[in-house]
Design a protein around this motif. Structure first.
Motif, PDB file in Angstrom:
ATOM      1  N   THR A 253       0.813  -1.229   0.000  1.00 21.34           N
ATOM      2  CA  THR A 253       0.000   0.000   0.000  1.00 21.34           C
ATOM      3  C   THR A 253       0.843   1.273   0.000  1.00 21.34           C
ATOM      4  OG1 THR A 253      -0.174   0.112   2.423  1.00 21.34           O
ATOM      5  CG2 THR A 253      -1.863  -1.170   1.252  1.00 21.34           C
TER       6      THR A 253
ATOM      7  N   PRO B 162       1.775   1.453  -4.366  1.00 12.16           N
ATOM      8  CA  PRO B 162       1.014   0.413  -5.080  1.00 12.16           C
ATOM      9  C   PRO B 162       1.539   0.171  -6.496  1.00 12.16           C
ATOM     10  CG  PRO B 162      -0.460   2.090  -4.143  1.00 12.16           C
ATOM     11  CD  PRO B 162       0.924   2.616  -4.020  1.00 12.16           C
TER      12      PRO B 162
ATOM     13  N   TYR C 244       0.161  -0.149  -9.327  1.00 15.65           N
ATOM     14  CA  TYR C 244      -0.422   0.511 -10.508  1.00 15.65           C
ATOM     15  C   TYR C 244       0.121   1.912 -10.740  1.00 15.65           C
ATOM     16  CZ  TYR C 244      -3.342   2.302  -6.769  1.00 15.65           C
ATOM     17  OH  TYR C 244      -3.751   2.859  -5.591  1.00 15.65           O
TER      18      TYR C 244
ATOM     19  N   SER D 178      -8.572   1.762  -0.174  1.00 16.00           N
ATOM     20  CA  SER D 178      -8.574   2.708  -1.293  1.00 16.00           C
ATOM     21  C   SER D 178      -7.267   2.672  -2.080  1.00 16.00           C
ATOM     22  CB  SER D 178      -8.867   4.126  -0.799  1.00 16.00           C
ATOM     23  OG  SER D 178      -7.832   4.598   0.031  1.00 16.00           O
ATOM     24  N   ALA D 179      -6.215   2.076  -1.510  1.00 13.88           N
ATOM     25  CA  ALA D 179      -4.961   1.919  -2.250  1.00 13.88           C
ATOM     26  C   ALA D 179      -5.106   0.883  -3.358  1.00 13.88           C
ATOM     27  CB  ALA D 179      -3.823   1.520  -1.310  1.00 13.88           C
ATOM     28  N   GLY D 180      -6.234   0.137  -3.366  1.00 11.56           N
ATOM     29  CA  GLY D 180      -6.366  -0.920  -4.366  1.00 11.56           C
ATOM     30  C   GLY D 180      -7.734  -1.000  -5.014  1.00 11.56           C
TER      31      GLY D 180
ATOM     32  N   LEU E 206      -5.487  -4.104  -9.053  1.00 12.83           N
ATOM     33  CA  LEU E 206      -6.584  -3.530  -8.264  1.00 12.83           C
ATOM     34  C   LEU E 206      -7.503  -4.649  -7.786  1.00 12.83           C
ATOM     35  CD1 LEU E 206      -7.325  -0.525 -10.640  1.00 12.83           C
ATOM     36  CD2 LEU E 206      -6.121  -0.453  -8.443  1.00 12.83           C
TER      37      LEU E 206
END
Lengths: 310, 310
Positions: A182, A185, A187, B127-129, B198
């Motif tokens: 986290t 991340p 992405y 929310s990080a993913g 995600l």
């Protein structure tokens, strides 16, 4: 004494052997996954125990890096070897010494009667995160899996006699993979951040924190449990690096009193301790009745120790 | 009965509140990390217990997704709140029900006398993913942390009375983050694979596996420990989704017998169960002497249950 015994064990060592000078390392072939490795080791452990998956009532995966971010790696192994069963599965992570923590927990569960027979799999695929530009770590690690099955023992002389874990977080960044969780991340990946997704070892700092804390935890362990080195038949340390013999020598532990197979196998991360335990059992170098001290340092920095009477 | 008691607890809820219809969700501000959240909840738990970090002798981080791939998240929390101390720290992961597994383990350690006072932190930063293109999951989750401190109880009526965990891996891919671990390492990122990094929820499949397995594990739990619903003062389920009330109703559990705060807080992943436990304690809705059933389903699919006498 938390009365448990090992009834089965097995390892998976990749076929792909590479040499760095006189140091042998193992790396999985393209397409072989962490779950494949964990599965192969587990199947060997079941075969050596002469039992089936239905006889297992808990699966613990113990390792540093997961196969996926969600779900737990143990559940993906469950999917491969126990689909359709209701065997509980979860992960325990104290990095390179995860197996020691998991074995400690397994002995508590068995002693409490909560579970009867537990499969603990230590598996890491280091090559999935090695940085080819960091020679010191790139040439140190191997991929491997090792599985150990423990169950209740009826003997008062068999089981976990003593255990001690300590974490010293001034070593938290000596060995790390900073990205992928986290804090950073996947992405948001940019090519210039590539190294953040790879293992980074500050070798000198890792050695200094080990030198600073390993002897003190050894001392604490032996004092706390009123043990001497004579109570230990063999020390099975995490095969952290070539500096292993230097640390042992500093602690006045003679050669022959500990397993040092770093040149032969390298650092197998979370698979290291169970791999060495299984290998030494298979080789007949340790046997029922022996008292072995599993120990090691892990990213964190964590120092882990557990005296197991086989 | 594994005699433990809660001596402190605390939560961290982000300031950033967003509404999706009548559903309230919480998301951290840019720059607030998983370690920040875990730290804030832990400090509140220490303050509520009236103790200092030196009184803690084990830190367990329980959650689904780590802060970094290496080292364990618990060691990074240790760095923030216990640097210079030797308190052991490790991670336990059974996804959304990690706290239940960790509390089970903590009770074993305390009962065995291995540790006296244990800090368990459940923290996930969903929310990080989250995938903004998957409305169903994007609008369900909140970020949060919750910390609980447990120690030995002298009362025969206080502690972990019963626990049961089951994993059914036909649900392994109903809720997952496929990339970021060894199966799909972060450094092979391509923009077209973004969704792999995600959270992906197959909502219908998740509901079907829950419907298939949750009632059977409830039945097994009550039969195994010879308990009835009258033995439970309040059920504290993982706040998985708005379908919570439907599942409870199907199992003939009346409203009022269980906590349903999904509309108020959403699914907090690994923080969900300890957040609800701490919140209900703070609100005075549960108190010493009450028997609460912590339970829930987690990615895996894992079903976890634990009866705790407060």
């Amino acid at each position: 004494m938390r009365k448990i015994k090992i009834i089965g064990h097995g390892v998976y060592l990749p076929e792909n052997k590479i040499m760095f000078g006189d140091q042998t390392r193992y790396r999985v072939k393209e397409g072989v996954t962490q779950i494949d490795m964990a599965y192969e080791a587990s199947q060997k452990a079941l075969a050596s125990a002469g039992i089936a998956i239905d006889d297992i009532d808990l699966i613990i995966h113990s390792g540093a890096v997961p196969a996926q971010l969600i779900p737990a790696t143990a559940t993906l192994l469950h999917e491969r070897m126990a689909k359709g069963k209701s065997i509980p599965a979860f992960d325990v992570n104290s990095s390179c010494t995860s197996f020691i923590t998991a074995l400690d927990i397994a002995s508590l569960y068995i002693e409490a009667g909560q579970y009867k027979t537990i499969l603990i799999v230590g598996c890491d695929i280091a090559s999935a995160g090695l940085n080819e530009n960091q020679k010191e770590s790139y040439e140190l690690f191997s991929d491997a899996a090792a599985a150990v099955i423990v169950t209740k023992s009826d003997s008062e002389k068999q089981g976990v006699e003593a255990s001690l874990q300590r974490t010293f977080s001034d070593g938290a960044h000596a060995t790390e993979i900073r990205a992928g969780g986290t804090l950073h991340p996947g992405y948001i990946y940019k090519p210039e951040d590539r190294a953040e997704y790879l293992f980074d070892m500050q070798g000198k700092q890792a050695l200094l924190t080990t030198a600073r804390y390993l002897p003190s935890v050894f001392d604490e362990f032996f004092k706390k449990y009123d043990l001497t080195m004579d109570d230990v038949d063999l020390i099975i340390p995490h095969q952290a690096s070539k500096a292993l013999s230097m640390f042992m020598s500093r602690m006045k532990i003679p050669e022959g009193k500990y397993a040092d197979r770093v040149s032969e196998y390298g650092n197998m991360v979370g698979a290291s301790v169970p791999f060495m335990l299984s290998t030494l059992l298979s080789e007949g170098k340790i046997k029922e009745g022996d008292r072995v001290l599993l120990c090691g340092t892990a990213a964190g920095l964590t120092v882990n120790m557990l005296l197991l009477s086989l």
